[in-house]
Motif scaffolding. Structure first.
Motif, PDB file in Angstrom:
ATOM      1  N   GLU A   1       0.827  -1.215   0.000  1.00  0.00           N
ATOM      2  CA  GLU A   1       0.000   0.000   0.000  1.00  0.00           C
ATOM      3  C   GLU A   1       0.859   1.263   0.000  1.00  0.00           C
ATOM      4  OE1 GLU A   1      -0.295  -1.839   4.216  1.00  0.00           O
ATOM      5  OE2 GLU A   1      -0.274  -2.537   2.136  1.00  0.00           O
ATOM      6  N   ARG A   2       2.051   1.178   0.572  1.00  0.00           N
ATOM      7  CA  ARG A   2       2.950   2.329   0.552  1.00  0.00           C
ATOM      8  C   ARG A   2       3.492   2.575  -0.856  1.00  0.00           C
ATOM      9  NH1 ARG A   2       0.733   3.595   4.263  1.00  0.00           N
ATOM     10  NH2 ARG A   2       0.710   5.463   2.967  1.00  0.00           N
ATOM     11  N   GLY A   3       3.669   1.509  -1.641  1.00  0.00           N
ATOM     12  CA  GLY A   3       4.063   1.689  -3.035  1.00  0.00           C
ATOM     13  C   GLY A   3       2.994   2.403  -3.837  1.00  0.00           C
ATOM     14  N   PHE A   4       1.728   2.023  -3.614  1.00  0.00           N
ATOM     15  CA  PHE A   4       0.641   2.719  -4.294  1.00  0.00           C
ATOM     16  C   PHE A   4       0.577   4.180  -3.848  1.00  0.00           C
ATOM     17  CE2 PHE A   4      -0.987  -1.650  -4.885  1.00  0.00           C
ATOM     18  CZ  PHE A   4      -1.185  -1.607  -6.249  1.00  0.00           C
ATOM     19  N   ALA A   5       0.787   4.424  -2.558  1.00  0.00           N
ATOM     20  CA  ALA A   5       0.787   5.804  -2.075  1.00  0.00           C
ATOM     21  C   ALA A   5       1.934   6.598  -2.693  1.00  0.00           C
ATOM     22  CB  ALA A   5       0.888   5.827  -0.552  1.00  0.00           C
ATOM     23  N   ALA A   6       3.081   5.952  -2.909  1.00  0.00           N
ATOM     24  CA  ALA A   6       4.206   6.638  -3.550  1.00  0.00           C
ATOM     25  C   ALA A   6       3.878   6.970  -5.005  1.00  0.00           C
ATOM     26  CB  ALA A   6       5.470   5.772  -3.465  1.00  0.00           C
ATOM     27  N   MET A   7       3.218   6.050  -5.710  1.00  0.00           N
ATOM     28  CA  MET A   7       2.800   6.354  -7.083  1.00  0.00           C
ATOM     29  C   MET A   7       1.819   7.516  -7.098  1.00  0.00           C
ATOM     30  SD  MET A   7       2.527   2.810  -9.256  1.00  0.00           S
ATOM     31  CE  MET A   7       1.462   1.850  -8.174  1.00  0.00           C
ATOM     32  N   CYS A   8       0.870   7.501  -6.156  1.00  0.00           N
ATOM     33  CA  CYS A   8      -0.106   8.581  -6.085  1.00  0.00           C
ATOM     34  C   CYS A   8       0.583   9.904  -5.756  1.00  0.00           C
ATOM     35  CB  CYS A   8      -1.166   8.240  -5.047  1.00  0.00           C
ATOM     36  SG  CYS A   8      -2.614   9.298  -5.090  1.00  0.00           S
ATOM     37  N   THR A   9       1.549   9.875  -4.850  1.00  0.00           N
ATOM     38  CA  THR A   9       2.304  11.085  -4.518  1.00  0.00           C
ATOM     39  C   THR A   9       3.014  11.641  -5.745  1.00  0.00           C
ATOM     40  OG1 THR A   9       2.648  10.355  -2.234  1.00  0.00           O
ATOM     41  CG2 THR A   9       4.169  12.003  -3.091  1.00  0.00           C
ATOM     42  N   ALA A  10       3.667  10.770  -6.499  1.00  0.00           N
ATOM     43  CA  ALA A  10       4.399  11.219  -7.689  1.00  0.00           C
ATOM     44  C   ALA A  10       3.460  11.856  -8.705  1.00  0.00           C
ATOM     45  CB  ALA A  10       5.146  10.041  -8.312  1.00  0.00           C
ATOM     46  N   LEU A  11       2.290  11.258  -8.918  1.00  0.00           N
ATOM     47  CA  LEU A  11       1.352  11.815  -9.887  1.00  0.00           C
ATOM     48  C   LEU A  11       0.674  13.069  -9.348  1.00  0.00           C
ATOM     49  CD1 LEU A  11      -0.101   8.484 -11.244  1.00  0.00           C
ATOM     50  CD2 LEU A  11       1.429  10.058 -12.439  1.00  0.00           C
ATOM     51  N   ARG A  12       0.455  13.115  -8.046  1.00  0.00           N
ATOM     52  CA  ARG A  12      -0.059  14.355  -7.458  1.00  0.00           C
ATOM     53  C   ARG A  12       0.946  15.487  -7.664  1.00  0.00           C
ATOM     54  NH1 ARG A  12      -0.304  15.149  -1.084  1.00  0.00           N
ATOM     55  NH2 ARG A  12       1.870  15.618  -1.576  1.00  0.00           N
ATOM     56  N   ASP A  13       2.231  15.193  -7.528  1.00  0.00           N
ATOM     57  CA  ASP A  13       3.251  16.219  -7.728  1.00  0.00           C
ATOM     58  C   ASP A  13       3.291  16.684  -9.177  1.00  0.00           C
ATOM     59  OD1 ASP A  13       3.843  16.031  -5.055  1.00  0.00           O
ATOM     60  OD2 ASP A  13       5.706  14.880  -5.331  1.00  0.00           O
ATOM     61  N   VAL A  14       3.124  15.753 -10.132  1.00  0.00           N
ATOM     62  CA  VAL A  14       3.036  16.154 -11.541  1.00  0.00           C
ATOM     63  C   VAL A  14       1.854  17.092 -11.744  1.00  0.00           C
ATOM     64  CG1 VAL A  14       2.538  15.333 -13.882  1.00  0.00           C
ATOM     65  CG2 VAL A  14       4.200  14.119 -12.466  1.00  0.00           C
ATOM     66  N   ALA A  15       0.695  16.714 -11.185  1.00  0.00           N
ATOM     67  CA  ALA A  15      -0.491  17.545 -11.339  1.00  0.00           C
ATOM     68  C   ALA A  15      -0.296  18.909 -10.686  1.00  0.00           C
ATOM     69  CB  ALA A  15      -1.707  16.838 -10.751  1.00  0.00           C
TER      70      ALA A  15
ATOM     71  N   CYS B   1      -3.993   6.013  -0.752  1.00  0.00           N
ATOM     72  CA  CYS B   1      -4.011   6.995  -1.841  1.00  0.00           C
ATOM     73  C   CYS B   1      -4.899   8.191  -1.508  1.00  0.00           C
ATOM     74  CB  CYS B   1      -4.472   6.335  -3.139  1.00  0.00           C
ATOM     75  SG  CYS B   1      -3.241   5.235  -3.878  1.00  0.00           S
ATOM     76  N   VAL B   2      -6.037   7.940  -0.867  1.00  0.00           N
ATOM     77  CA  VAL B   2      -6.910   9.057  -0.480  1.00  0.00           C
ATOM     78  C   VAL B   2      -6.207   9.938   0.549  1.00  0.00           C
ATOM     79  CG1 VAL B   2      -9.131   9.705   0.529  1.00  0.00           C
ATOM     80  CG2 VAL B   2      -9.000   7.787  -1.076  1.00  0.00           C
ATOM     81  N   GLU B   3      -5.440   9.347   1.448  1.00  0.00           N
ATOM     82  CA  GLU B   3      -4.655  10.154   2.389  1.00  0.00           C
ATOM     83  C   GLU B   3      -3.685  11.066   1.649  1.00  0.00           C
ATOM     84  OE1 GLU B   3      -4.136   7.778   6.537  1.00  0.00           O
ATOM     85  OE2 GLU B   3      -3.010   6.969   4.835  1.00  0.00           O
ATOM     86  N   VAL B   4      -3.048  10.558   0.607  1.00  0.00           N
ATOM     87  CA  VAL B   4      -2.136  11.375  -0.193  1.00  0.00           C
ATOM     88  C   VAL B   4      -2.905  12.497  -0.889  1.00  0.00           C
ATOM     89  CG1 VAL B   4      -0.661  11.369  -2.241  1.00  0.00           C
ATOM     90  CG2 VAL B   4      -0.424   9.554  -0.531  1.00  0.00           C
ATOM     91  N   MET B   5      -4.031  12.156  -1.511  1.00  0.00           N
ATOM     92  CA  MET B   5      -4.809  13.145  -2.238  1.00  0.00           C
ATOM     93  C   MET B   5      -5.319  14.248  -1.316  1.00  0.00           C
ATOM     94  SD  MET B   5      -6.897  10.462  -4.632  1.00  0.00           S
ATOM     95  CE  MET B   5      -7.820  11.668  -5.597  1.00  0.00           C
ATOM     96  N   ALA B   6      -5.691  13.883  -0.092  1.00  0.00           N
ATOM     97  CA  ALA B   6      -6.213  14.854   0.862  1.00  0.00           C
ATOM     98  C   ALA B   6      -5.112  15.661   1.549  1.00  0.00           C
ATOM     99  CB  ALA B   6      -7.060  14.143   1.912  1.00  0.00           C
ATOM    100  N   GLY B   7      -3.864  15.334   1.266  1.00  0.00           N
ATOM    101  CA  GLY B   7      -2.753  16.095   1.816  1.00  0.00           C
ATOM    102  C   GLY B   7      -2.313  15.660   3.191  1.00  0.00           C
ATOM    103  N   GLU B   8      -2.785  14.494   3.642  1.00  0.00           N
ATOM    104  CA  GLU B   8      -2.406  14.027   4.973  1.00  0.00           C
ATOM    105  C   GLU B   8      -1.032  13.377   4.990  1.00  0.00           C
ATOM    106  OE1 GLU B   8      -5.187  11.647   7.094  1.00  0.00           O
ATOM    107  OE2 GLU B   8      -6.619  13.279   7.332  1.00  0.00           O
ATOM    108  N   THR B   9      -0.636  12.766   3.875  1.00  0.00           N
ATOM    109  CA  THR B   9       0.651  12.077   3.830  1.00  0.00           C
ATOM    110  C   THR B   9       1.310  12.300   2.466  1.00  0.00           C
ATOM    111  OG1 THR B   9      -0.336  10.024   2.992  1.00  0.00           O
ATOM    112  CG2 THR B   9      -0.099  10.237   5.382  1.00  0.00           C
TER     113      THR B   9
END
Length: 343
Positions: free
Chosen positions: A261-275, A303-311
């Protein structure tokens, strides 16, 4: 403005492909249960609207739309993987509509980002064919809606463990939609080779990196760092869409990857940073696969935690020899089209 909009509906739970089918209603209920038990500040849940006929027609042929409409209210076997129940057609139309609505809310600035928590999934559905658990191609329909609303360049990133053949087919000759996929290869549906790069005006605007089974969070990180992110940043998208399948999780019964799940969160973080750097944070995820209930729910929650800015998560370092070889094959196929990959 809502930080993270979650679009879902009880109708999605009434799509039932039958006993022992991996794409079961419990997939979504497990996600919602965890979000209820561990709520995330800044994430707001709403009910979506169904897709219009015009929105479906932007991707799918009249023949397919008529055929699927004829299955409404029926149990039917489309193929050995793809089965319907009486509520399946309506759920599929609502899933497509949720994906469009997520894009509408983000582009209008009413939500910073969004996640369409839907069933059935969509990325295997081709313009004239339903297959692979999928009826309508939710992410392709959403991308077309974004283009009509003024987004000149749309990036679709597909991290589902299965290659999104339907999405690739929809944009094969297009450069206004850049399709990127990391997936297990060779594997179902037998597409997604590194030399599949698009054609005509779309040559170079399809990026595929297929990995052998056993790939880890670190392997995925190497692909992001050395292939996907440089091209994504050079493309400068107006919107980032994600076909968010979670079947590359190490506990998933249908594949052989070792993501956490941390790998998925890292992918989400990377794409959030691109956006964030390219398009004011406009990021929309659509749920695709994922068949370990615990792995799926934990990964979506991360991933929702990443999107919401919590992590924010980062990838561990290191890459296996097999993943490095796959990365090199994809880079070589795409170098003629992207100077950021070298010549």
């Amino acid at each position: 403005m809502t930080q993270t909009l979650l679009l879902t509906d009880p109708l999605f739970l009434r799509h039932d492909p039958g006993p022992e089918h991996p794409e079961c209603p419990e997939r979504l209920s497990s996600i919602l249960d965890l979000l209820n038990m561990e709520p995330i500040s800044g994430a707001e849940r709403r009910a979506p609207r169904p897709a219009t006929e015009e929105e479906l027609a932007a991707v799918h042929t009249q023949r397919l739309r008529d055929y699927l409409r004829g299955l409404r209210g029926r149990h039917e076997v489309i193929d050995p993987d793809t089965l319907t129940s009486p509520d399946t057609y309506d759920a599929a139309v609502l899933a497509a509509g949720a994906s469009v609505q997520a894009v509408e809310e983000v582009l209008a600035g009413r939500a910073h980002n969004a996640f369409a928590l839907v069933r059935p999934p969509g990325h295997h559905a081709e313009p004239d064919r339903a297959m692979g658990f999928c009826l309508f191609n939710n992410v392709a329909i959403a991308a077309e809606a974004a283009r009509r609303q003024g987004a000149e360049r749309v990036l679709i990133f597909d991290w589902d463990v299965h290659h999104g053949n339907g999405t690739q087919a929809a944009f094969w000759q297009r450069r206004d939609v850049l399709y990127m996929s990391v997936h297990q290869y060779p594997y179902y549906p037998d597409t997604g080779a590194p030399f599949e790069v698009g054609e005509g005006p779309g040559a170079g605007y399809t990026l595929n990196c297929g990995l052998p089974g056993g790939a880890t969070d670190a392997d995925y990180g190497a692909l992001y760092q050395d292939l996907f992110l440089p091209v994504a940043q050079a493309y400068k998208p107006d919107l980032v869409l994600v076909s968010a399948g979670f079947d590359a999780h190490r506990d998933d019964p249908l594949a052989d990857m070792m993501l956490t799940e941390r790998g998925f969160a890292a992918m989400c973080t990377a794409l959030r940073d691109v956006a964030e750097s390219a398009c004011k944070g406009r990021l929309v995820l659509m749920l695709e696969g994922g068949y370990s209930l615990e792995g799926l729910s934990q990964s979506v929650h991360a991933c929702v935690e990443v999107m919401a800015g919590e992590t924010k998560d980062s990838f561990p370092k290191g890459v296996s020899r097999e993943a490095a070889a796959a990365l090199q094959r994809s880079r070589e196929a795409l170098k003629p089209y992207w100077s950021v990959l070298g010549r």
